[in-house]
Design a protein around this motif. Structure first.
Motif, mmCIF file in Angstrom:
data_model
loop_
_atom_site.group_PDB
_atom_site.id
_atom_site.type_symbol
_atom_site.label_atom_id
_atom_site.label_comp_id
_atom_site.label_asym_id
_atom_site.label_seq_id
_atom_site.Cartn_x
_atom_site.Cartn_y
_atom_site.Cartn_z
ATOM 1 N N CYS A 1 -30.761 33.851 2.854
ATOM 2 C CA CYS A 1 -29.713 33.673 1.836
ATOM 3 C C CYS A 1 -30.031 32.515 0.897
ATOM 4 C CB CYS A 1 -28.343 33.514 2.462
ATOM 5 S SG CYS A 1 -28.064 31.907 3.196
ATOM 6 N N GLY A 2 -31.164 31.856 1.125
ATOM 7 C CA GLY A 2 -31.593 30.789 0.207
ATOM 8 C C GLY A 2 -30.747 29.538 0.266
ATOM 9 N N LEU A 3 -30.084 29.334 1.405
ATOM 10 C CA LEU A 3 -29.197 28.164 1.562
ATOM 11 C C LEU A 3 -29.660 27.389 2.801
ATOM 12 C CD1 LEU A 3 -26.753 28.008 -0.410
ATOM 13 C CD2 LEU A 3 -25.296 28.594 1.540
ATOM 14 N N CYS B 1 -22.667 33.060 -7.687
ATOM 15 C CA CYS B 1 -22.779 33.306 -6.254
ATOM 16 C C CYS B 1 -23.062 31.994 -5.540
ATOM 17 C CB CYS B 1 -23.896 34.311 -5.962
ATOM 18 S SG CYS B 1 -23.895 34.854 -4.229
ATOM 19 N N ASN B 2 -22.575 31.894 -4.297
ATOM 20 C CA ASN B 2 -22.845 30.706 -3.492
ATOM 21 C C ASN B 2 -24.110 30.869 -2.647
ATOM 22 O OD1 ASN B 2 -21.538 32.714 -2.108
ATOM 23 N ND2 ASN B 2 -19.954 31.418 -1.218
ATOM 24 N N PHE B 3 -24.771 32.010 -2.727
ATOM 25 C CA PHE B 3 -26.059 32.223 -2.071
ATOM 26 C C PHE B 3 -27.153 32.319 -3.135
ATOM 27 C CE2 PHE B 3 -24.649 34.465 2.149
ATOM 28 C CZ PHE B 3 -24.017 33.302 2.542
ATOM 29 N N ARG B 4 -28.387 32.215 -2.668
ATOM 30 C CA ARG B 4 -29.543 32.380 -3.544
ATOM 31 C C ARG B 4 -30.569 33.263 -2.840
ATOM 32 N NH1 ARG B 4 -26.465 30.830 -6.575
ATOM 33 N NH2 ARG B 4 -26.547 29.159 -8.131
ATOM 34 N N CYS B 5 -30.118 34.430 -2.396
ATOM 35 C CA CYS B 5 -31.024 35.338 -1.687
ATOM 36 C C CYS B 5 -32.255 35.584 -2.568
ATOM 37 C CB CYS B 5 -30.335 36.665 -1.410
ATOM 38 S SG CYS B 5 -28.707 36.484 -0.653
ATOM 39 N N TYR C 1 -19.132 34.437 3.021
ATOM 40 C CA TYR C 1 -19.229 32.984 3.207
ATOM 41 C C TYR C 1 -17.915 32.253 2.932
ATOM 42 C CZ TYR C 1 -21.957 28.732 3.937
ATOM 43 O OH TYR C 1 -22.466 27.554 4.453
ATOM 44 N N ALA D 1 -30.748 31.212 6.948
ATOM 45 C CA ALA D 1 -30.914 30.207 5.884
ATOM 46 C C ALA D 1 -31.990 30.658 4.894
ATOM 47 C CB ALA D 1 -31.268 28.859 6.497
ATOM 48 N N ASN E 1 -28.912 24.715 4.274
ATOM 49 C CA ASN E 1 -27.916 24.120 5.181
ATOM 50 C C ASN E 1 -26.753 25.069 5.449
ATOM 51 O OD1 ASN E 1 -29.336 21.653 5.319
ATOM 52 N ND2 ASN E 1 -28.539 21.142 3.282
ATOM 53 N N ILE E 2 -27.033 26.341 5.537
ATOM 54 C CA ILE E 2 -25.936 27.295 5.733
ATOM 55 C C ILE E 2 -25.127 26.983 6.990
ATOM 56 C CG2 ILE E 2 -27.422 28.952 6.968
ATOM 57 C CD1 ILE E 2 -25.618 31.104 5.514
#
Ligand code: SF4
Length: 230
Positions: free
Chosen positions: A134-136, A27-31, A102, A131, A138-139
């Motif tokens: 979703c744990g990102l 996944c590209n997120f880290r919720c 995303y 941000a 610099n979203i």
């Protein structure tokens, strides 16, 4: 496709359908509240399942099944997504895609190529809180906003949904979502559930009364708002 999970039968994942759910790796997120920690952080620890095995299962059970849910992880990251969806199309089963939105260019492609029948897109939080949710750090919110617009103008059946997490969300999130999503959206609130595979298990669920307060804020703007699973 890098497939790392297959739920052979579910009545829950694809509304109105008896479905199989396929879980893609990564996944590209880290919720932080994600309950698919292994799929996201360490997919290689899970047994791979070949496309052939999945397709054989779908073909064998298509008298019982009427849908397939492609979930993850984040399916739009997989470079083989469109070719796999084309193979699933040949089974005649209806296809639902779960996505975090995303990668709007992939979403547009699978819709344009008629490879999905239903899309469920996560709305992680209000825009100012995205941000963290979703744990990102610099979203790029432009991607998320583009995905919302693609779905809203696509004509394809779709839903937006938010997993509501006490400690992460407040009423301000839902005030912003009410001002953001198109008013004719189908929008579901889902309560966070603790579990052993949550990425950062420090959060709690909201009470039903608290969720209903969010619905009160949302309904005037998005009448088809509902709490899922009550
Ligand atoms: S909740 Fe979904 S988008 Fe978030 S990390 Fe987990 S799989 Fe990725």
């Amino acid at each position: 496709m890098n497939i790392r999970g297959l739920q052979k039968t579910t009545l829950l994942d694809y509304p109105g359908h008896v479905a199989s759910t396929i879980f893609t790796a990564g996944c590209n997120f880290r919720c932080p509240f994600c309950h698919n920690g292994e799929l996201v952080l360490d997919p290689s620890s899970l047994e791979p399942i070949s496309e052939e095995e999945v397709l054989a299962h779908l073909n064998k059970r298509k008298n019982v099944l009427d849908g397939v849910c492609i979930s993850g992880g984040e399916p739009t990251l997989d470079p083989d997504l469109t070719s796999f969806l084309a193979k699933v199309r040949e089974t005649g089963l209806s296809i639902k895609l779960d996505t975090n939105g995303y990668r709007p260019e992939v979403l547009r492609k699978v819709i344009d190529e008629d490879l999905v029948d239903y899309v469920a897109m996560d709305i992680k939080a209000g825009r100012d809180n995205y941000a963290d949710a979703c744990g990102l750090p610099n979203i790029d919110m432009a991607n998320i906003e583009e995905a919302v617009e693609i779905l809203a103008s696509s004509g394809i059946v779709h839903e937006f949904r938010t997993t509501c997490v006490k400690g992460l969300h407040t009423l301000a999130d839902f005030e912003d979502i009410a001002a953001w999503l198109p008013g004719d959206s189908l929008y579901f609130l889902q309560d966070y559930k603790e579990g052993p595979t949550v990425i950062n298990p420090v959060y709690e669920s909201f009470s039903v009364e608290e969720l209903e307060k969010f619905v009160e804020v949302l309904k005037p703007a998005i009448p088809a708002t509902a709490i899922r699973g009550l």
